[in-house]
Enzyme design. Sequence first.
Site, PDB file in Angstrom:
ATOM      1  N   THR A 189     -11.415   2.348 -13.580  1.00  0.00           N
ATOM      2  CA  THR A 189     -10.238   3.141 -14.270  1.00  0.00           C
ATOM      3  C   THR A 189      -9.112   3.537 -13.046  1.00  0.00           C
ATOM      4  O   THR A 189      -9.933   2.977 -11.852  1.00  0.00           O
ATOM      5  CB  THR A 189     -11.076   4.118 -14.321  1.00  0.00           C
ATOM      6  OG1 THR A 189     -11.936   4.422 -15.129  1.00  0.00           O
ATOM      7  CG2 THR A 189     -10.367   5.372 -15.321  1.00  0.00           C
ATOM      8  N   SER A 228       0.896  -0.985   0.347  1.00  0.00           N
ATOM      9  CA  SER A 228       0.494  -0.051   0.293  1.00  0.00           C
ATOM     10  C   SER A 228       0.927   1.231   0.265  1.00  0.00           C
ATOM     11  O   SER A 228       1.534   1.400   1.017  1.00  0.00           O
ATOM     12  CB  SER A 228      -0.698  -0.498   0.982  1.00  0.00           C
ATOM     13  OG  SER A 228      -1.922   0.126   1.126  1.00  0.00           O
ATOM     14  N   ALA A 229       0.385   2.327  -0.907  1.00  0.00           N
ATOM     15  CA  ALA A 229       1.897   3.746  -0.568  1.00  0.00           C
ATOM     16  C   ALA A 229       1.240   4.153   0.361  1.00  0.00           C
ATOM     17  O   ALA A 229       2.405   4.970   0.274  1.00  0.00           O
ATOM     18  CB  ALA A 229       0.808   3.984  -1.740  1.00  0.00           C
ATOM     19  N   HIS A 230       0.425   3.932   0.484  1.00  0.00           N
ATOM     20  CA  HIS A 230       0.391   5.232   2.139  1.00  0.00           C
ATOM     21  C   HIS A 230       1.316   4.435   3.176  1.00  0.00           C
ATOM     22  O   HIS A 230       1.457   5.564   3.919  1.00  0.00           O
ATOM     23  CB  HIS A 230      -0.846   5.901   2.327  1.00  0.00           C
ATOM     24  CG  HIS A 230      -1.682   3.874   3.675  1.00  0.00           C
ATOM     25  ND1 HIS A 230      -2.086   4.101   4.562  1.00  0.00           N
ATOM     26  CD2 HIS A 230      -1.770   3.046   2.814  1.00  0.00           C
ATOM     27  CE1 HIS A 230      -2.490   3.492   5.003  1.00  0.00           C
ATOM     28  NE2 HIS A 230      -2.641   2.512   3.738  1.00  0.00           N
ATOM     29  N   CYS A 233     -10.736  -2.633  18.643  1.00  0.00           N
ATOM     30  CA  CYS A 233     -11.664  -2.477  19.478  1.00  0.00           C
ATOM     31  C   CYS A 233     -12.843  -2.592  18.732  1.00  0.00           C
ATOM     32  O   CYS A 233     -12.896  -2.165  17.658  1.00  0.00           O
ATOM     33  CB  CYS A 233     -12.163  -1.124  19.374  1.00  0.00           C
ATOM     34  SG  CYS A 233     -12.945  -0.238  20.555  1.00  0.00           S
TER      35      CYS A 233
HETATM   36  N1  PMP Z   1      -1.704  -5.942   5.620  1.00  0.00           N
HETATM   37  C1  PMP Z   1      -0.900  -5.035   6.896  1.00  0.00           C
HETATM   38  C2  PMP Z   1       0.561  -5.286   7.520  1.00  0.00           C
HETATM   39  C3  PMP Z   1      -1.077  -3.631   7.307  1.00  0.00           C
HETATM   40  O1  PMP Z   1       0.050  -3.275   7.858  1.00  0.00           O
HETATM   41  C4  PMP Z   1      -2.127  -2.745   6.620  1.00  0.00           C
HETATM   42  C5  PMP Z   1      -2.583  -1.873   6.953  1.00  0.00           C
HETATM   43  N2  PMP Z   1      -2.846  -1.292   8.559  1.00  0.00           N
HETATM   44  C6  PMP Z   1      -2.786  -3.441   5.242  1.00  0.00           C
HETATM   45  C7  PMP Z   1      -2.462  -5.090   5.189  1.00  0.00           C
HETATM   46  C8  PMP Z   1      -3.895  -3.280   4.496  1.00  0.00           C
HETATM   47  O2  PMP Z   1      -3.608  -1.710   4.122  1.00  0.00           O
HETATM   48  P1  PMP Z   1      -5.067  -0.439   2.848  1.00  0.00           P
HETATM   49  O3  PMP Z   1      -6.061  -0.568   4.251  1.00  0.00           O
HETATM   50  O4  PMP Z   1      -3.885   0.592   2.832  1.00  0.00           O
HETATM   51  O5  PMP Z   1      -5.585  -1.906   1.695  1.00  0.00           O
END
Ligand code: PMP
Length: 379
Positions: free
Chosen positions: A237, A199-201, A325
């Site tokens: 897209t 994931s980019a973020h 939670c």
């Molecule tokens: N897998 C792991 C190990 C993660 O830490 C996360 C994000 N906390 C995710 C998957 C899911 O990533 P996203 O919320 O960017 O889809």
Amino acid sequence: MKRVYLDYASTTSVDPKIIEDMMPYLKDDFGNPSSPHYYGQKARKAIEDAREILANSISAQSEEIIFTSGATESNNLALFGVARALREKGKHILISSIEHHSVIRPAQELKSMGFDVSFIKVDRFGQIDPQDIKSAMTPQTILVAVMHASNEIGTIQPIKEIGMITKAHNVLFLVDACQTVGHLPVNVNELNCDFLSFSAHKFYGPKGVGGLYARKGSRLSAWLLGGDQERNRRASTHNVPGIVGMGKAIDVCRQQLPGEMQKQTQLRDRLIDFVINNIDGSRLNGHPSQRLPNNAHFSFEGVDGEALLMSLDMNGFCASMGSACTSGSLKPSDVLKAIRLSDALALGSLRVSLGRWSTQEEIDAFAHQLKKSVEQLRQ
Ligand code: PMP
């Protein structure tokens, strides 16, 4: 009040330079990469350049990268996509007991659809023994899923060794590398995996964009249907600005990787030393050395983790808790239960995750506030 952010494992801010690089694709170069005209082809070139950078950064080939909306979708795609493609071959899936919910929940869903799902235990540091994977495999096993490193306790798994076993048994192997891409060297050939999510973020790119590496030749059915994008493996897209930002973000991470790993490891160890030596009744969770450079996860005896987080937040420090939670009631997290932490210690836990902009000054100020908050809460 000056705020200190120590929750980089949850998300990171986007590097301002990367925002600038994304802007043209929100404005003038707004085309749909599937359109054959000028605007479309400009956008197509931008996403293919990003694909190449991402592929290179994990030693994959461009056509092995599928763009998605993030690691959650990538994990869902891998689990449902392999299950659908290989259901005639077998119906057994093996996953570690400390996976992220984006692996656990699809696996549970597959169970309700008639698949057989086995959970592999971890040791008290949160590590898998590769031999346990080998012993749990049956001729029916079609997929093994083990995360590269835990988002919660930071433990790094022996992926390479597990991959050698899956490869020898001709079983597909999914690695959720959401916490390691951009933070540790990741090479899909060394890891011996067939699928890898990111994931980019999590690496200073934008939210809502990510990818799945899918090794050439590995069987995978599409999960999102309705378009022939991504070689018919993921309809919809493309998120062009997001993909461009993700490509730039991984490029910056790659350049800075050795220095960042060293800096964050040093700051992490400084914090761990302080906590263990100065805060009574504290313990480090996760592996002492096989852990993410930016992760420190603690438990404090006689402290409510939620109250601790609030106290830290009120004093300007943003960290996170190691418990999820669920429907309003705080329950010890499955990961902390899997490492056999008592409920009391699991509910008195704290995850501190550092990042590119963390400084020694911040860590020292945080450590002192942490001691103060823990002591106040115990009174
Ligand atoms: N897998 C792991 C190990 C993660 O830490 C996360 C994000 N906390 C995710 C998957 C899911 O990533 P996203 O919320 O960017 O889809």
